[in-house]
Design a protein around this motif. Structure first.
Motif, PDB file in Angstrom:
ATOM      1  N   GLY A 170       0.880  -1.278   0.068  1.00 42.93           N
ATOM      2  CA  GLY A 170       0.150   0.068  -0.111  1.00 42.93           C
ATOM      3  C   GLY A 170       0.740   1.173  -0.046  1.00 42.93           C
ATOM      4  O   GLY A 170       0.297   2.378   0.021  1.00 42.93           O
ATOM      5  N   THR A 173       0.847   3.330  -5.328  1.00 43.18           N
ATOM      6  CA  THR A 173      -0.456   3.764  -5.878  1.00 43.18           C
ATOM      7  C   THR A 173      -0.607   2.743  -7.144  1.00 43.18           C
ATOM      8  O   THR A 173       0.205   2.347  -7.891  1.00 43.18           O
ATOM      9  CB  THR A 173      -0.471   5.039  -6.408  1.00 43.18           C
ATOM     10  N   TRP A 174      -1.898   1.941  -7.163  1.00 46.44           N
ATOM     11  CA  TRP A 174      -2.197   0.928  -8.119  1.00 46.44           C
ATOM     12  C   TRP A 174      -3.131   1.287  -9.008  1.00 46.44           C
ATOM     13  O   TRP A 174      -3.844   2.508  -8.657  1.00 46.44           O
ATOM     14  CB  TRP A 174      -2.579  -0.409  -7.111  1.00 46.44           C
ATOM     15  N   ALA A 177      -6.819   2.164  -8.140  1.00 43.02           N
ATOM     16  CA  ALA A 177      -6.982   3.644  -7.322  1.00 43.02           C
ATOM     17  C   ALA A 177      -7.206   4.651  -8.296  1.00 43.02           C
ATOM     18  O   ALA A 177      -8.165   5.533  -8.271  1.00 43.02           O
ATOM     19  CB  ALA A 177      -6.027   3.768  -6.134  1.00 43.02           C
ATOM     20  N   GLY A 206      -8.354   0.006   2.895  1.00 43.99           N
ATOM     21  CA  GLY A 206      -6.987  -0.545   2.038  1.00 43.99           C
ATOM     22  C   GLY A 206      -6.754   0.573   1.118  1.00 43.99           C
ATOM     23  O   GLY A 206      -6.344   0.451   0.057  1.00 43.99           O
ATOM     24  N   GLY A 208      -4.028   2.583   0.995  1.00 47.54           N
ATOM     25  CA  GLY A 208      -2.747   2.782   0.395  1.00 47.54           C
ATOM     26  C   GLY A 208      -2.207   4.080   0.510  1.00 47.54           C
ATOM     27  O   GLY A 208      -2.203   4.798   1.517  1.00 47.54           O
ATOM     28  N   ASP A 234      -6.302   1.941   6.722  1.00 48.22           N
ATOM     29  CA  ASP A 234      -5.122   0.835   6.050  1.00 48.22           C
ATOM     30  C   ASP A 234      -4.807   0.125   7.422  1.00 48.22           C
ATOM     31  O   ASP A 234      -5.092   0.512   8.722  1.00 48.22           O
ATOM     32  CB  ASP A 234      -4.017   1.232   5.334  1.00 48.22           C
ATOM     33  N   PHE A 235      -3.837  -0.815   7.336  1.00 50.80           N
ATOM     34  CA  PHE A 235      -3.189  -1.420   8.635  1.00 50.80           C
ATOM     35  C   PHE A 235      -2.092  -1.542   8.961  1.00 50.80           C
ATOM     36  O   PHE A 235      -1.529  -1.388   9.888  1.00 50.80           O
ATOM     37  CB  PHE A 235      -3.949  -2.853   8.878  1.00 50.80           C
ATOM     38  N   LEU A 266      -7.706   0.483  10.365  1.00 48.98           N
ATOM     39  CA  LEU A 266      -8.667  -0.536  10.468  1.00 48.98           C
ATOM     40  C   LEU A 266      -8.014  -1.860   9.569  1.00 48.98           C
ATOM     41  O   LEU A 266      -7.828  -1.843   8.650  1.00 48.98           O
ATOM     42  CB  LEU A 266      -9.845   0.254   9.587  1.00 48.98           C
ATOM     43  N   ASP A 267      -8.047  -2.784  10.402  1.00 54.17           N
ATOM     44  CA  ASP A 267      -7.248  -3.992   9.939  1.00 54.17           C
ATOM     45  C   ASP A 267      -8.713  -4.970   9.607  1.00 54.17           C
ATOM     46  O   ASP A 267      -9.447  -5.222  10.607  1.00 54.17           O
ATOM     47  CB  ASP A 267      -6.328  -4.581  11.040  1.00 54.17           C
ATOM     48  N   TRP A 268      -8.781  -5.360   8.499  1.00 56.09           N
ATOM     49  CA  TRP A 268      -9.898  -6.282   8.305  1.00 56.09           C
ATOM     50  C   TRP A 268     -10.225  -7.403   9.119  1.00 56.09           C
ATOM     51  O   TRP A 268     -11.049  -8.044   9.225  1.00 56.09           O
ATOM     52  CB  TRP A 268      -9.970  -6.664   6.663  1.00 56.09           C
ATOM     53  N   ALA A 291     -10.163  -0.373  -3.481  1.00 54.56           N
ATOM     54  CA  ALA A 291      -9.515  -0.301  -4.861  1.00 54.56           C
ATOM     55  C   ALA A 291      -8.465  -1.566  -4.556  1.00 54.56           C
ATOM     56  O   ALA A 291      -7.443  -1.330  -3.776  1.00 54.56           O
ATOM     57  CB  ALA A 291      -8.913   1.052  -5.243  1.00 54.56           C
ATOM     58  N   ASP A 292      -8.523  -2.501  -5.519  1.00 53.35           N
ATOM     59  CA  ASP A 292      -7.338  -3.638  -5.294  1.00 53.35           C
ATOM     60  C   ASP A 292      -7.169  -4.225  -4.073  1.00 53.35           C
ATOM     61  O   ASP A 292      -5.917  -4.137  -3.566  1.00 53.35           O
ATOM     62  CB  ASP A 292      -6.052  -3.028  -6.000  1.00 53.35           C
ATOM     63  N   TYR A 295      -6.497  -9.860  -2.773  1.00 54.00           N
ATOM     64  CA  TYR A 295      -5.410 -10.430  -3.418  1.00 54.00           C
ATOM     65  C   TYR A 295      -5.131 -11.734  -2.666  1.00 54.00           C
ATOM     66  O   TYR A 295      -4.009 -12.223  -3.132  1.00 54.00           O
ATOM     67  CB  TYR A 295      -4.424  -9.524  -3.943  1.00 54.00           C
TER      68      TYR A 295
HETATM   69  C1  LIG Z   1      -2.730  -3.550  -3.404  1.00 52.91           C
HETATM   70  S1  LIG Z   1      -2.841  -2.454  -2.353  1.00 52.91           S
HETATM   71  C2  LIG Z   1      -3.912  -1.310  -2.930  1.00 52.91           C
HETATM   72  C3  LIG Z   1      -3.680   0.149  -2.231  1.00 52.91           C
HETATM   73  C4  LIG Z   1      -4.487   1.102  -2.847  1.00 52.91           C
HETATM   74  N1  LIG Z   1      -6.058   0.864  -2.627  1.00 52.91           N
HETATM   75  C5  LIG Z   1      -4.427   1.411  -4.346  1.00 52.91           C
HETATM   76  O1  LIG Z   1      -5.164   0.911  -5.215  1.00 52.91           O
HETATM   77  O2  LIG Z   1      -3.262   2.040  -4.689  1.00 52.91           O
HETATM   78  C6  LIG Z   1      -3.802  -3.163  -1.090  1.00 52.91           C
HETATM   79  C7  LIG Z   1      -4.146  -2.489   0.074  1.00 52.91           C
HETATM   80  O3  LIG Z   1      -4.717  -3.298   1.173  1.00 52.91           O
HETATM   81  C8  LIG Z   1      -3.901  -2.912   2.507  1.00 52.91           C
HETATM   82  N2  LIG Z   1      -4.433  -4.138   3.076  1.00 52.91           N
HETATM   83  C9  LIG Z   1      -3.757  -5.595   3.184  1.00 52.91           C
HETATM   84  N3  LIG Z   1      -4.307  -6.208   4.178  1.00 52.91           N
HETATM   85  C10 LIG Z   1      -5.142  -5.446   4.926  1.00 52.91           C
HETATM   86  C11 LIG Z   1      -5.674  -5.722   6.020  1.00 52.91           C
HETATM   87  N4  LIG Z   1      -5.835  -6.957   6.742  1.00 52.91           N
HETATM   88  N5  LIG Z   1      -6.222  -4.714   6.926  1.00 52.91           N
HETATM   89  C12 LIG Z   1      -6.686  -3.543   6.355  1.00 52.91           C
HETATM   90  N6  LIG Z   1      -5.714  -3.110   4.930  1.00 52.91           N
HETATM   91  C13 LIG Z   1      -5.079  -4.007   4.534  1.00 52.91           C
HETATM   92  C14 LIG Z   1      -2.518  -3.010   1.968  1.00 52.91           C
HETATM   93  O4  LIG Z   1      -1.827  -2.381   3.255  1.00 52.91           O
HETATM   94  C15 LIG Z   1      -2.530  -1.970   0.800  1.00 52.91           C
HETATM   95  O5  LIG Z   1      -2.757  -0.770   1.336  1.00 52.91           O
END
Ligand SMILES: C[S@@+](CC[C@H](N)C(=O)[O-])C[C@H]1O[C@@H](n2cnc3c(N)ncnc32)[C@H](O)[C@@H]1O
Length: 395
Positions: A170, A173-174, A177, A206, A208, A234-235, A266-268, A291-292, A295
Motif C-alpha cells: 500500500g 499507488t495501484w 485506485a 485499504g 494505500g 489501512d493497517f 482499520l485491520d479487516w 481499490a485492489d 488479493y
Molecule cells: C494492492 S494495495 C492497494 C492500495 C490502494 N487501494 C491502491 O489501489 O493504490 C492493497 C492495500 O490493502 C491493504 N491491506 C492489506 N491487508 C489489509 C488488512 N488486513 N487490513 C487493512 N488493510 C489491508 C494494504 O496495506 C494495501 O494498502
C-alpha cells in the motif's frame, strides 16, 4: 518483463551530450522517467462495457495466495543513490546545454525551437523530481482529474517497499485506485454523489497512498458538500505513515474545509470481532470504497465482514444516498484470488440471494491501456482489465 539498465550505462556520456540529436536526448529523458517518475500502470480507459454477469472473464482470474507484482530490479535501481546522483548530474548538464543552444542558435536556421523547448521542459521537470527533498526510491506524482470545468489535482508520494516487505504494497499507488478516482471525479452520479448530500459519511478500505480518498475529499469540497466525512483506512504502519503525509500534503493545515479527510487504522482481520467499535467507526457509512484490496484468499471474507458491520442499512435513510460498497479489482492473469470468490460471497440479486444480505447490484468491466509500465514493454500485455462491483443490501 523488460529489465532496465542503469543510467550510468544507458545514457549518452555527459561530455558528449551536445553531439546527440534532440530526438535521441528526448528518448533518454523518457528512459529516465521510466525509472524515476513512471505512470501508474493501466490507468487510461480505452473502453467501458457495462456488462453484468460476464463470468468468462472471471475464469481467467488469479490464484489464491499470490500477490500483486512489483519489479524488484526496478525498485533497486530507483533506490540506488549513486545512479540517482548520476541521473541528476546528467540532467543538469543537459539542461545547461539546451539553454546555451536556445540562447545562441539561429532560430531561422533551425526552423524553430519547439523540440528543444519541449526537451528543456521535460528534463527540468524530471530534474526537480530527482533532486527534490524526497529520499531515494520515492516517487511523487501529480494526478489530474476533471469534473466538468472543475480540475481536481492530487499530489501523492509512493515510498519504496520495505526490503520488498510484501504487506507494505500500500506504499505504492495501484491502477485500480487511479481508475476509481477518475470514475468518481468524472462521473460522481454513478456513485450517488452527483449532488453530494449534507453529512455524507464515506469509508475507504485499504486506502494505500490515499488517492481515492483525497480525490473524493477534494471533489466533495469543490461541489460544496456540507459536513462530509471521508475516512481513509489501512493497517500497515509504514503505509499509514505515508498515507498521513499524503493527506497533509493535499489538505495542509489549518484545513477548514467542510468535508474532512482523515486516516485511521482499520485491520479487516480484526475489526469484525470488535464488540463496540469506538469513533469514528461507531457510526455506519453511506458509501464504502475499495481499490485492489482482494488479493489473498482470506481477503474476500474479511472485507465482507467489515462491510456488513460498517455499511449503513437501507432502512435508516439519514442521507439521500443508497448505501453501497464499490469494489474495483484488476483481472491479473497470473495473480491473486479468483474473482469468482467475490461473486460467491456477493451473489447477484437475481440469483437467489438472501433478503437483507449483501449482493452484487451491478458489475462493469473497464478496459485500460497498460501504458506507462515497464512490464508491458515486452509487448505481451497491452491492456489491463478491471471489474467494478457495486455491492449493496439485497432489495
Ligand atoms: C494492492 S494495495 C492497494 C492500495 C490502494 N487501494 C491502491 O489501489 O493504490 C492493497 C492495500 O490493502 C491493504 N491491506 C492489506 N491487508 C489489509 C488488512 N488486513 N487490513 C487493512 N488493510 C489491508 C494494504 O496495506 C494495501 O494498502
Amino acid at each position: 518483463m523488460t529489465v532496465l539498465s542503469a543510467p550510468t550505462s544507458h545514457l549518452p556520456p555527459i561530455g558528449k551530450i551536445q553531439k546527440y540529436s534532440a530526438e535521441d536526448l528526448t528518448k533518454a529523458v523518457r528512459y529516465l522517467r521510466l525509472i524515476y517518475n513512471p505512470d501508474v500502470r493501466g490507468i487510461r480507459r480505452i473502453d467501458r462495457n457495462r456488462q453484468k454477469h460476464r463470468s468468462e472473464l472471471l475464469s481467467a482470474s488469479l490464484k489464491p495466495g499470490s500477490r500483486p507484482s512489483t519489479d524488484p530490479s526496478l525498485e533497486a535501481l530507483r533506490s540506488d543513490t549513486f545512479e540517482r546522483a548520476y541521473a541528476i548530474r546528467w540532467l543538469t548538464a543537459l539542461v545547461s546545454q539546451v539553454y546555451q543552444l536556445l540562447e545562441f542558435a539561429d532560430e531561422d536556421l533551425h526552423g524553430g525551437f519547439s523540440d528543444l523547448e519541449d526537451l528543456l521542459q521535460q528534463a527540468s521537470a524530471l530534474l526537480a523530481i530527482c533532486a527534490g527533498t524526497a529520499s531515494a526510491g520515492t516517487i511523487t506524482r501529480t494526478f489530474r482529474f476533471q469534473n466538468g470545468d472543475t480540475p481536481i489535482e492530487v499530489q501523492l508520494t509512493d515510498v519504496p517497499l520495505e526490503n520488498q516487505d510484501y504487506p507494505s504494497v500500500g506504499a505504492q499507488t495501484w491502477g485500480s485506485a487511479c481508475l476509481l478516482a477518475e470514475m468518481l471525479v468524472e462521473d460522481p452520479g454513478v456513485f450517488d454523489l452527483g449532488s453530494p448530500p449534507t453529512g455524507v459519511r464515506v469509508l475507504e478500505l485499504g486506502a494505500g497512498t490515499g488517492l481515492v480518498s483525497v480525490a473524493l475529499g477534494k471533489l466533495l469540497n469543490a461541489k460544496g458538500c456540507c459536513a462530509g466525512t471521508v475516512l481513509a483506512t489501512d493497517f500497515h504502519p509504514s503505509v499509514l505513515a505515508n498515507l498521513e503525509n499524503n493527506l497533509a500534503a493535499n489538505f495542509p493545515p489549518p484545513n477548514l474545509q467542510s468535508v474532512s479527510v482523515s486516516s485511521h487504522c482499520l485491520d479487516w482481520a480484526k475489526f469484525p470481532a470488535l464488540q463496540d467499535p469506538s469513533a469514528p467507526f461507531d457510526q455506519p457509512f453511506d458509501l464504502i470504497f475499495g481499490a485492489d484490496i482482494i488479493y489473498e484468499a482470506e481477503h474476500v471474507r474479511w472485507v465482507k465482514n467489515c462491510v456488513e458491520k460498517l455499511l449503513r442499512k437501507p432502512f435508516s435513510p439519514s442521507v439521500d444516498v443508497r448505501p453501497a460498497f464499490h469494489l474495483i479489482i484488476p483481472l491479473r492473469p497470473t495473480h491473486t484470488l479468483e474473482s469468482s470468490a467475490i461473486e460467491e460471497v456477493y451473489p447477484f440479486a437475481s440469483e437467489g440471494a438472501m433478503d437483507g444480505g449483501l449482493v452484487t447490484l451491478s458489475k462493469d468491466v473497464v478496459v485500460c491501456e497498460a501504458s506507462g509500465d515497464v512490464r508491458s514493454r515486452g509487448g505481451t500485455i497491452e491492456e489491463v482489465e478491471y471489474v467494478h462491483y457495486a455491492i449493496g443490501w439485497c432489495p
